[in-house]
Design a protein around this motif. Structure first.
Motif, PDB file in Angstrom:
ATOM      1  N   ILE A  65     -18.326   9.832   1.781  1.00 53.39           N
ATOM      2  CA  ILE A  65     -16.957   9.337   1.944  1.00 53.39           C
ATOM      3  C   ILE A  65     -16.041  10.113   1.006  1.00 53.39           C
ATOM      4  N   THR A  66     -14.962  10.642   1.538  1.00 57.32           N
ATOM      5  CA  THR A  66     -14.055  11.492   0.749  1.00 57.32           C
ATOM      6  C   THR A  66     -12.685  10.866   0.547  1.00 57.32           C
ATOM      7  N   CYS A  67     -12.460   9.676   1.114  1.00 56.02           N
ATOM      8  CA  CYS A  67     -11.145   9.048   1.015  1.00 56.02           C
ATOM      9  C   CYS A  67     -11.340   7.537   0.959  1.00 56.02           C
ATOM     10  N   PRO A  68     -10.685   6.804   0.058  1.00 58.02           N
ATOM     11  CA  PRO A  68     -10.887   5.355  -0.040  1.00 58.02           C
ATOM     12  C   PRO A  68     -10.559   4.638   1.267  1.00 58.02           C
ATOM     13  N   ALA A  69     -11.347   3.627   1.594  1.00 59.79           N
ATOM     14  CA  ALA A  69     -11.095   2.822   2.784  1.00 59.79           C
ATOM     15  C   ALA A  69      -9.871   1.940   2.572  1.00 59.79           C
ATOM     16  N   VAL A  70      -9.078   1.772   3.632  1.00 61.26           N
ATOM     17  CA  VAL A  70      -7.891   0.925   3.577  1.00 61.26           C
ATOM     18  C   VAL A  70      -7.910  -0.032   4.756  1.00 61.26           C
ATOM     19  N   CYS A  71      -7.050  -1.030   4.697  1.00 60.57           N
ATOM     20  CA  CYS A  71      -6.915  -2.001   5.773  1.00 60.57           C
ATOM     21  C   CYS A  71      -5.643  -1.716   6.558  1.00 60.57           C
ATOM     22  N   ASN A  72      -5.770  -1.707   7.875  1.00 66.33           N
ATOM     23  CA  ASN A  72      -4.598  -1.615   8.744  1.00 66.33           C
ATOM     24  C   ASN A  72      -4.049  -3.029   8.893  1.00 66.33           C
ATOM     25  N   PHE A  73      -2.956  -3.345   8.192  1.00 63.26           N
ATOM     26  CA  PHE A  73      -2.437  -4.703   8.154  1.00 63.26           C
ATOM     27  C   PHE A  73      -1.890  -5.160   9.507  1.00 63.26           C
ATOM     28  N   VAL A 115       0.396  -0.254   3.609  1.00 63.12           N
ATOM     29  CA  VAL A 115       1.055  -1.391   2.958  1.00 63.12           C
ATOM     30  C   VAL A 115       1.467  -2.385   4.030  1.00 63.12           C
ATOM     31  N   GLN A 116       1.789  -3.592   3.583  1.00 62.40           N
ATOM     32  CA  GLN A 116       2.211  -4.635   4.510  1.00 62.40           C
ATOM     33  C   GLN A 116       3.505  -4.235   5.210  1.00 62.40           C
ATOM     34  N   GLY A 117       3.595  -4.541   6.516  1.00 56.93           N
ATOM     35  CA  GLY A 117       4.846  -4.367   7.237  1.00 56.93           C
ATOM     36  C   GLY A 117       5.011  -3.057   7.956  1.00 56.93           C
ATOM     37  N   THR A 118       4.042  -2.145   7.889  1.00 60.03           N
ATOM     38  CA  THR A 118       4.171  -0.864   8.585  1.00 60.03           C
ATOM     39  C   THR A 118       2.778  -0.315   8.872  1.00 60.03           C
ATOM     40  N   GLU A 119       2.705   0.671   9.772  1.00 53.58           N
ATOM     41  CA  GLU A 119       1.410   1.245  10.116  1.00 53.58           C
ATOM     42  C   GLU A 119       0.927   2.177   9.002  1.00 53.58           C
ATOM     43  N   PRO A 120      -0.373   2.394   8.914  1.00 55.22           N
ATOM     44  CA  PRO A 120      -0.895   3.302   7.886  1.00 55.22           C
ATOM     45  C   PRO A 120      -0.428   4.737   8.106  1.00 55.22           C
ATOM     46  N   THR A 156      -0.387   9.944  -5.253  1.00 52.50           N
ATOM     47  CA  THR A 156       0.530   9.550  -4.189  1.00 52.50           C
ATOM     48  C   THR A 156       0.751   8.044  -4.219  1.00 52.50           C
ATOM     49  N   LYS A 157       1.872   7.605  -3.643  1.00 48.05           N
ATOM     50  CA  LYS A 157       2.230   6.185  -3.597  1.00 48.05           C
ATOM     51  C   LYS A 157       3.071   5.943  -2.351  1.00 48.05           C
ATOM     52  N   PHE A 158       2.893   4.768  -1.741  1.00 48.66           N
ATOM     53  CA  PHE A 158       3.562   4.412  -0.498  1.00 48.66           C
ATOM     54  C   PHE A 158       4.383   3.149  -0.733  1.00 48.66           C
ATOM     55  N   PHE A 159       5.694   3.179  -0.398  1.00 47.52           N
ATOM     56  CA  PHE A 159       6.581   2.042  -0.569  1.00 47.52           C
ATOM     57  C   PHE A 159       7.221   1.699   0.777  1.00 47.52           C
ATOM     58  N   VAL A 160       7.786   0.504   0.839  1.00 50.01           N
ATOM     59  CA  VAL A 160       8.686   0.115   1.924  1.00 50.01           C
ATOM     60  C   VAL A 160       9.996  -0.298   1.287  1.00 50.01           C
ATOM     61  N   PHE A 162      13.968  -1.258   2.094  1.00 51.52           N
ATOM     62  CA  PHE A 162      14.871  -1.673   3.177  1.00 51.52           C
ATOM     63  C   PHE A 162      14.176  -1.556   4.539  1.00 51.52           C
ATOM     64  N   ARG A 163      12.919  -1.966   4.576  1.00 51.00           N
ATOM     65  CA  ARG A 163      12.105  -1.965   5.795  1.00 51.00           C
ATOM     66  C   ARG A 163      11.796  -0.567   6.312  1.00 51.00           C
ATOM     67  N   HIS A 164      12.051   0.447   5.492  1.00 50.59           N
ATOM     68  CA  HIS A 164      11.754   1.820   5.882  1.00 50.59           C
ATOM     69  C   HIS A 164      10.671   2.385   4.967  1.00 50.59           C
ATOM     70  N   PRO A 165       9.645   3.032   5.545  1.00 55.00           N
ATOM     71  CA  PRO A 165       8.579   3.615   4.715  1.00 55.00           C
ATOM     72  C   PRO A 165       9.090   4.794   3.887  1.00 55.00           C
ATOM     73  N   VAL A 166       8.658   4.851   2.638  1.00 54.04           N
ATOM     74  CA  VAL A 166       8.969   5.964   1.736  1.00 54.04           C
ATOM     75  C   VAL A 166       7.667   6.388   1.066  1.00 54.04           C
ATOM     76  N   LEU A 167       7.336   7.665   1.186  1.00 49.11           N
ATOM     77  CA  LEU A 167       6.114   8.203   0.593  1.00 49.11           C
ATOM     78  C   LEU A 167       6.472   9.203  -0.495  1.00 49.11           C
ATOM     79  N   ILE A 168       5.817   9.093  -1.641  1.00 43.40           N
ATOM     80  CA  ILE A 168       5.979  10.078  -2.711  1.00 43.40           C
ATOM     81  C   ILE A 168       4.603  10.609  -3.075  1.00 43.40           C
ATOM     82  N   PHE A 169       4.492  11.922  -3.228  1.00 45.86           N
ATOM     83  CA  PHE A 169       3.249  12.487  -3.747  1.00 45.86           C
ATOM     84  C   PHE A 169       3.572  13.600  -4.739  1.00 45.86           C
ATOM     85  N   ILE A 170       2.711  13.728  -5.751  1.00 46.08           N
ATOM     86  CA  ILE A 170       2.897  14.674  -6.848  1.00 46.08           C
ATOM     87  C   ILE A 170       1.881  15.797  -6.700  1.00 46.08           C
ATOM     88  N   THR A 171       2.332  17.032  -6.878  1.00 49.53           N
ATOM     89  CA  THR A 171       1.450  18.193  -6.823  1.00 49.53           C
ATOM     90  C   THR A 171       1.504  18.951  -8.144  1.00 49.53           C
TER      91      THR A 171
END
Length: 719
Positions: A65-73, A115-120, A156-160, A162-171
């Motif tokens: 396994i190369t990526c942590p398992a997540v739940c599709n809410f 995260v809750q409220g949006t698709e993975p 990386t981190k995933f936010f919602v 104003f009901r809109h998904p926002v993704l930030i990742f650091i390189t």
């Protein structure tokens, strides 16, 4: 107050944790259930309240396994990636992962985020992002490359928002860090360069982030043991442009900079962060909770069995690998007051004691007490107040900033200034910056203990200020002997008077080396000459070497004593080693780059003490020797002093102070060396004049040849 309760082991089963610990802990669609992915082949679903596993799934032997398992809410299913490209989806009823849904992707996956409220979302190692449903519709679709070569995603981190998904990742690439912010409502991807500040050698060990309406607060735990904050605007001013962000110090020395094990940082709420690491180099690892608003340590818990340097936080539970077992520490944070923090708030009342409300209704007439009031009248007053507040126009950020600087603390002002500078520039931006600096300087004069140097440095770096706009700025910095701020002003302001330049030079030459070691100075203009010391010693052993027409040992001054003509034993060291420390050299280079008028500068140079003039001349002579070592007559480094600047300042110092310097015994050898320098330059220019005549003749011959239109071979003897 924040508190850590008694920890408990989630499972006595030893997890398959690799050298870097677990792959991850993620929340399930049930608030009390969590998915734990080890670094091998297994995903386990735990129920925290029962402290036992509810299910376990493994990939077959040979797969990893190369990526942590997540739940599709949205569906309640679980998603995992093994062997970088193979995606699996299953639910609680499935037993064997080899028989569940499988999709092979065309590129390697870095992380699945849910995260809750949006698709993975699926974040690929090359920086591209896809929604899970769109990816499953065409698993072999082409995945574009977003980040550059050798750039690696670190966090990386995933936010919602104003009901809109926002993704930030650091390189990270070659020690430089970049932040990418993806807005999915507008499909905007913005790249930011994270500036490390003065400590360019620091390495960021851990990231965490929180979000509000306008900014993403990115916090980083650096190798120096300090926590820094960077404010990233959610709505960028110029989305298509690579922008730079400056970090500010949030908490100092929360962990040891020499910690042998890993460290971790996670945000608990807007005011608290949890830090995992050793407070001191020799101490055991601890889990600490810090209040970033008041910069105080709230609580800590020692972890004697050691950790993997990983920390996860969901709801009211902190997860970590303590020893070989997964441990959970409940976290509570009750509403507290300053009086409670100081121990002056009574939390219990005697029986029968009447409790008076802390809040007074000021609409009540003074003679009527606090108890009785017409309820209908109070509701009308409340509605009227709400209407009045809603009709009031919103205060512009510029006016908020100007009101803040007159009364708030330095820390709060610094945060507000960074927020204002991160906003999109308005037509009155230059005016607001000037008014802000003026307000800060007026408060500095009124309150001697108030000195917001970090704010002033941020405002200077906007490139809109000059000396004529804020003359008090350098005056206050001179009184404080703030050499870092003075260096920045010399680099940014084009209109500094010669008297102020000389005042800066006096401080740069007189400040002690010990004080300089504790000061952050911009070192871009200085090159570390010590790395060439071995090469210089070998060059000294050779004889009769002419370097750009100048050989310090060439011609002896006929009028000098025989003692001075003999080469001392330590003269080689003096000529190959810099006479000042590197930080002082950086400050003096800022003086060399500054603009001046010779007429106005000379009178002020006469006020500098003779020993400081001698030291400056020795440094300039050293720079000249370094220039003479290469054919281009330039110094190495970024934006170093030029040969013309060096020679001009040598002439200025000698013109202003020659009668004083010539009487100093310790300056005799320096003056003799400068005499040889001038003599050699005259010789060089004499030879150049001869070559110039030869080139003129050559040009005439070329012109005649072109006029004849004939081909010929000619041999010219220049000497």
């Amino acid at each position: 107050m924040a508190a850590l309760e008694e920890e408990f082991t989630l499972s006595s089963v030893v997890l398959s944790a690799g050298p870097e610990g677990l792959l991850g802990v993620e929340q399930s669609d049930k608030t009390d259930q969590f998915l734990v992915t080890d670094s091998g082949r297994t995903v386990i679903l735990y129920k925290v309240s029962d402290q036992k596993p509810l299910g376990s799934w493994s990939v077959k032997q040979g797969q990893i396994i190369t990526c942590p398992a997540v739940c599709n809410f949205q569906t309640g299913e679980y998603v995992v990636v093994h062997d970088n490209k193979v995606l699996r989806i299953w639910n609680n009823e499935d037993v064997n992962l080899d028989k569940v849904f499988k999709a092979t992707l065309s590129a390697e996956v870095y992380r699945i985020l849910s995260v809750q409220g949006t698709e993975p979302l699926v974040l690929f190692k090359e920086g591209a992002v896809r929604g899970l449903e769109a990816l499953l519709a065409d698993p072999q679709q082409k995945i574009e490359t977003v980040i550059s070569d050798e750039e690696v995603i670190k966090w990386t981190k995933f936010f919602v928002v104003f009901r809109h998904p926002v993704l930030i990742f650091i390189t990270e690439k070659h020690g430089n860090y970049f932040a990418y912010v993806q807005m999915f409502n507008s499909r905007i991807l913005t790249k930011y360069t994270l500036l490390l500040g003065q400590d360019e050698n620091s390495v960021i060990k851990s990231f965490t982030a929180s979000v509000d309406r306008k900014f993403i607060s990115l916090m980083s735990l650096s190798s120096d043991g300090c926590i820094y904050e960077t404010l990233i605007p959610i709505r960028p001013a110029d989305p298509g442009k690579n922008q730079s962000l400056v970090k500010s110090l949030l908490l100092k020395a929360v962990v040891s900079g020499n910690a042998r094990n890993g460290v971790a940082l996670t945000a608990l709420d807007q005011d608290h962060v949890a830090v995992l690491g050793s407070p001191l180099a020799a101490s055991k690892e601890c889990l600490s909770v810090w209040n970033i608003k008041f910069q105080t340590l709230q609580t800590s818990k020692e972890l004697p069995q050691g950790t993997s340097g990983q920390l996860w936080y969901y709801g009211e539970h902190l997860f970590m690998l303590h020893g070989k077992s997964l441990t959970v520490i409940p976290y509570k944070c009750e509403v507290s007051s300053l009086a409670g923090a100081l121990g002056k708030l009574k939390h219990s009342q005697d029986p029968g004691t009447h409790v008076v409300s802390h809040f007074v209704n000021w609409e009540t007439p003074q003679g009527c007490g606090l108890g009785f009031q017409n309820s209908e009248q109070s509701r009308r007053i409340l509605r009227r107040r709400k209407i009045e507040v809603s009709l009031q126009p919103e205060v512009p950020p510029s006016k908020q900033l100007l009101s803040t600087i007159m009364k708030d603390s330095e820390k709060h002002i610094e945060v507000e200034v960074r927020k204002f500078l991160a906003l999109k520039q308005t037509p009155d931006f230059h005016t607001v910056i000037g008014d802000t600096v003026t307000g800060l300087l007026e408060r500095c004069k009124a309150e001697p203990s108030f000195y917001p140097r970090n704010c002033l440095m941020q405002l200077i770096q906007t490139h809109v200020l000059s000396y004529s706009l804020c003359p008090d700025l350098m005056e206050i910095a001179l009184k404080k002997k703030d050499v870092q701020l003075l260096q920045l002003c010399l680099q940014q302001f084009p209109d500094i008077p010669e008297s102020v330049t000389c005042a800066c030079l006096k401080i740069f030459l007189s400040i002690g080396d010990d004080s300089l070691q504790e000061t952050d100075v911009n070192m871009e203009s200085v090159f570390d000459y010590s790395i060439n010391s071995v090469h210089d010693e070998k060059m000294e052993e050779q004889t009769e070497i002419l370097q750009n027409g100048f050989n310090p040992e060439e011609d002896k001054c006929n009028n000098c004593d025989q003692e001075l003509n003999k080469k001392p034993q330590d003269e080689t060291k003096e000529s190959t080693s810099c006479p000042v420390v590197q930080k002082r050299a950086a400050l003096l280079n800022a003086i060399l780059h500054s603009a001046y008028s010779e007429t106005f500068l000379l009178p002020h140079l006469k006020d500098i003490p003779a020993q400081h003039i001698t030291l400056f001349l020795k440094y300039l002579y050293f720079l000249y020797l370094k220039c003479s070592e290469n054919a281009t007559m330039t110094l190495p480094g970024i934006h170093p002093p030029t040969l013309n600047q060096i020679m001009d300042w040598i002439c200025l110092l000698l013109d202003a102070n020659f009668t004083v310097v010539v009487m100093m015994p310790e300056a005799k050898r320096l003056l003799i060396n400068l005499y040889k320098l001038v003599k050699s330059q005259i010789s060089v220019y004499s030879e150049l004049n001869k070559i110039e005549v030869s080139f003129r003749e050559l040009q005439k011959l070329n012109q005649e040849k072109n006029n004849r239109g004939l081909y010929s071979i000619e041999v010219l003897e220049l000497f």
